[in-house]
Design a protein around this motif. Sequence first.
Motif, PDB file in Angstrom:
ATOM      1  N   PHE A  16       0.694  -1.374  -0.049  1.00 55.43           N
ATOM      2  CA  PHE A  16       0.054   0.128   0.206  1.00 55.43           C
ATOM      3  C   PHE A  16       0.955   1.184  -0.057  1.00 55.43           C
ATOM      4  CE2 PHE A  16      -3.432  -2.965   1.446  1.00 55.43           C
ATOM      5  CZ  PHE A  16      -4.491  -2.667   0.465  1.00 55.43           C
ATOM      6  N   ALA A  17       1.933   1.099   0.619  1.00 53.28           N
ATOM      7  CA  ALA A  17       3.025   2.319   0.465  1.00 53.28           C
ATOM      8  C   ALA A  17       3.544   2.704  -0.824  1.00 53.28           C
ATOM      9  CB  ALA A  17       4.125   2.051   1.378  1.00 53.28           C
ATOM     10  N   LEU A  18       3.870   1.685  -1.568  1.00 53.73           N
ATOM     11  CA  LEU A  18       4.128   1.568  -2.936  1.00 53.73           C
ATOM     12  C   LEU A  18       2.784   2.056  -3.923  1.00 53.73           C
ATOM     13  CD1 LEU A  18       6.093   1.300  -5.079  1.00 53.73           C
ATOM     14  CD2 LEU A  18       5.611  -0.827  -5.381  1.00 53.73           C
ATOM     15  N   ALA A  19       1.833   1.697  -3.599  1.00 57.14           N
ATOM     16  CA  ALA A  19       0.539   1.979  -4.291  1.00 57.14           C
ATOM     17  C   ALA A  19       0.219   3.665  -4.098  1.00 57.14           C
ATOM     18  CB  ALA A  19      -0.498   1.316  -4.057  1.00 57.14           C
ATOM     19  N   SER A  20       0.389   4.068  -2.939  1.00 56.57           N
ATOM     20  CA  SER A  20      -0.007   5.551  -2.500  1.00 56.57           C
ATOM     21  C   SER A  20       0.960   6.270  -3.077  1.00 56.57           C
ATOM     22  CB  SER A  20      -0.257   5.523  -1.188  1.00 56.57           C
ATOM     23  OG  SER A  20       0.900   5.419  -0.466  1.00 56.57           O
ATOM     24  N   GLN A  21       2.114   5.838  -3.513  1.00 55.45           N
ATOM     25  CA  GLN A  21       3.262   6.946  -4.027  1.00 55.45           C
ATOM     26  C   GLN A  21       2.857   6.993  -5.463  1.00 55.45           C
ATOM     27  OE1 GLN A  21       6.702   5.272  -2.855  1.00 55.45           O
ATOM     28  NE2 GLN A  21       6.467   5.880  -0.567  1.00 55.45           N
ATOM     29  N   GLN A  22       2.259   6.251  -6.209  1.00 53.10           N
ATOM     30  CA  GLN A  22       1.968   6.379  -7.725  1.00 53.10           C
ATOM     31  C   GLN A  22       1.249   7.635  -8.129  1.00 53.10           C
ATOM     32  OE1 GLN A  22       3.234   3.808  -9.462  1.00 53.10           O
ATOM     33  NE2 GLN A  22       3.973   3.131  -7.646  1.00 53.10           N
ATOM     34  N   PRO A  23       1.914   8.510  -8.697  1.00 48.49           N
ATOM     35  CA  PRO A  23       1.109   9.803  -9.274  1.00 48.49           C
ATOM     36  C   PRO A  23      -0.234   9.461  -9.961  1.00 48.49           C
ATOM     37  CG  PRO A  23       3.261   9.361 -10.403  1.00 48.49           C
ATOM     38  CD  PRO A  23       2.946   8.381  -9.482  1.00 48.49           C
ATOM     39  N   HIS A  24      -0.033   8.451 -10.611  1.00 41.16           N
ATOM     40  CA  HIS A  24      -1.457   8.339 -11.631  1.00 41.16           C
ATOM     41  C   HIS A  24      -2.427   7.604 -10.901  1.00 41.16           C
ATOM     42  CE1 HIS A  24       1.140   4.896 -12.382  1.00 41.16           C
ATOM     43  NE2 HIS A  24      -0.084   4.245 -12.740  1.00 41.16           N
ATOM     44  N   PHE A  25      -2.404   7.174  -9.654  1.00 44.82           N
ATOM     45  CA  PHE A  25      -3.168   6.338  -9.047  1.00 44.82           C
ATOM     46  C   PHE A  25      -4.221   7.508  -8.254  1.00 44.82           C
ATOM     47  CE2 PHE A  25      -1.689   1.869  -8.210  1.00 44.82           C
ATOM     48  CZ  PHE A  25      -1.545   1.656  -9.452  1.00 44.82           C
ATOM     49  N   PHE A  26      -5.694   7.101  -8.124  1.00 43.25           N
ATOM     50  CA  PHE A  26      -6.742   7.975  -7.660  1.00 43.25           C
ATOM     51  C   PHE A  26      -7.040   7.086  -6.277  1.00 43.25           C
ATOM     52  CE2 PHE A  26      -6.468   9.541 -11.925  1.00 43.25           C
ATOM     53  CZ  PHE A  26      -6.268  10.900 -11.650  1.00 43.25           C
ATOM     54  N   PRO A  27      -8.132   7.702  -5.516  1.00 44.38           N
ATOM     55  CA  PRO A  27      -8.606   6.878  -4.495  1.00 44.38           C
ATOM     56  C   PRO A  27      -9.391   5.654  -5.122  1.00 44.38           C
ATOM     57  CG  PRO A  27      -9.183   9.276  -3.982  1.00 44.38           C
ATOM     58  CD  PRO A  27      -8.337   9.121  -5.439  1.00 44.38           C
ATOM     59  N   THR A  28      -9.742   5.743  -6.133  1.00 40.91           N
ATOM     60  CA  THR A  28     -10.541   4.432  -6.902  1.00 40.91           C
ATOM     61  C   THR A  28      -9.549   3.123  -6.650  1.00 40.91           C
ATOM     62  OG1 THR A  28     -10.452   5.230  -9.075  1.00 40.91           O
ATOM     63  CG2 THR A  28     -12.642   5.541  -7.885  1.00 40.91           C
ATOM     64  N   HIS A  29      -8.652   3.433  -7.273  1.00 45.18           N
ATOM     65  CA  HIS A  29      -7.259   2.580  -7.396  1.00 45.18           C
ATOM     66  C   HIS A  29      -7.021   1.904  -5.965  1.00 45.18           C
ATOM     67  CE1 HIS A  29      -6.373   5.026 -11.036  1.00 45.18           C
ATOM     68  NE2 HIS A  29      -5.992   3.767 -11.652  1.00 45.18           N
ATOM     69  N   LEU A  30      -7.017   2.704  -4.962  1.00 46.35           N
ATOM     70  CA  LEU A  30      -6.724   2.262  -3.696  1.00 46.35           C
ATOM     71  C   LEU A  30      -7.804   1.370  -3.134  1.00 46.35           C
ATOM     72  CD1 LEU A  30      -4.643   5.165  -2.331  1.00 46.35           C
ATOM     73  CD2 LEU A  30      -3.855   3.102  -3.179  1.00 46.35           C
ATOM     74  N   SER A  31      -9.074   1.834  -3.289  1.00 44.27           N
ATOM     75  CA  SER A  31     -10.346   1.144  -3.070  1.00 44.27           C
ATOM     76  C   SER A  31     -10.470   0.014  -3.497  1.00 44.27           C
ATOM     77  CB  SER A  31     -11.595   1.981  -3.376  1.00 44.27           C
ATOM     78  OG  SER A  31     -12.789   1.675  -3.122  1.00 44.27           O
ATOM     79  N   ILE A  32     -10.192  -0.421  -4.750  1.00 46.30           N
ATOM     80  CA  ILE A  32     -10.165  -1.603  -5.597  1.00 46.30           C
ATOM     81  C   ILE A  32      -8.863  -2.425  -4.987  1.00 46.30           C
ATOM     82  CG2 ILE A  32      -9.743  -2.850  -7.726  1.00 46.30           C
ATOM     83  CD1 ILE A  32     -11.278  -0.850  -8.943  1.00 46.30           C
ATOM     84  N   LEU A  33      -7.755  -1.747  -4.584  1.00 46.91           N
ATOM     85  CA  LEU A  33      -6.721  -2.795  -3.877  1.00 46.91           C
ATOM     86  C   LEU A  33      -7.156  -3.321  -2.457  1.00 46.91           C
ATOM     87  CD1 LEU A  33      -3.445  -0.930  -4.989  1.00 46.91           C
ATOM     88  CD2 LEU A  33      -4.364  -3.131  -5.594  1.00 46.91           C
ATOM     89  N   ILE A  34      -7.870  -2.423  -1.743  1.00 48.50           N
ATOM     90  CA  ILE A  34      -8.538  -2.602  -0.465  1.00 48.50           C
ATOM     91  C   ILE A  34      -9.464  -3.930  -0.630  1.00 48.50           C
ATOM     92  CG2 ILE A  34      -9.592  -1.849   1.435  1.00 48.50           C
ATOM     93  CD1 ILE A  34      -8.194   0.941   1.056  1.00 48.50           C
TER      94      ILE A  34
END
Length: 105
Positions: A16-34
């Motif tokens: 999740f630390a790596l995912a949250s550092q991605q400049p092109h990721f939005f909250p929807t990306h993190l939501s799907i990962l969760i």
Amino acid sequence: MKKDENLYHKGLRRYFALASQQPHFFPTHLSILIALVQCCNFHDLTLPFNVSRKTLMRFSRIKSVSTYHKNIRELKESGFINYKPSWHPKLGSEVKLNIGLEKNF
């Protein structure tokens, strides 16, 4: 906490630390990962696991099918998941999280 659980949590924190550092990721990306991690936990950490679009959309609170498909495609292209679509409503698509869990267990 057991040793295996500790390794699992460390892997998730890095993921999740790596995912949250991605400049092109939005909250929807993190939501799907969760949502994917939740489904993986439901399947007792078996990798890969099958999950339906309907289930992931419900867990991630994404309402648009096009947003869902765009985010899944971008997660796959970024290397965060391996994704094999199924088009079978009951079976679901095959997903593997690329967090190195198989190395930890």
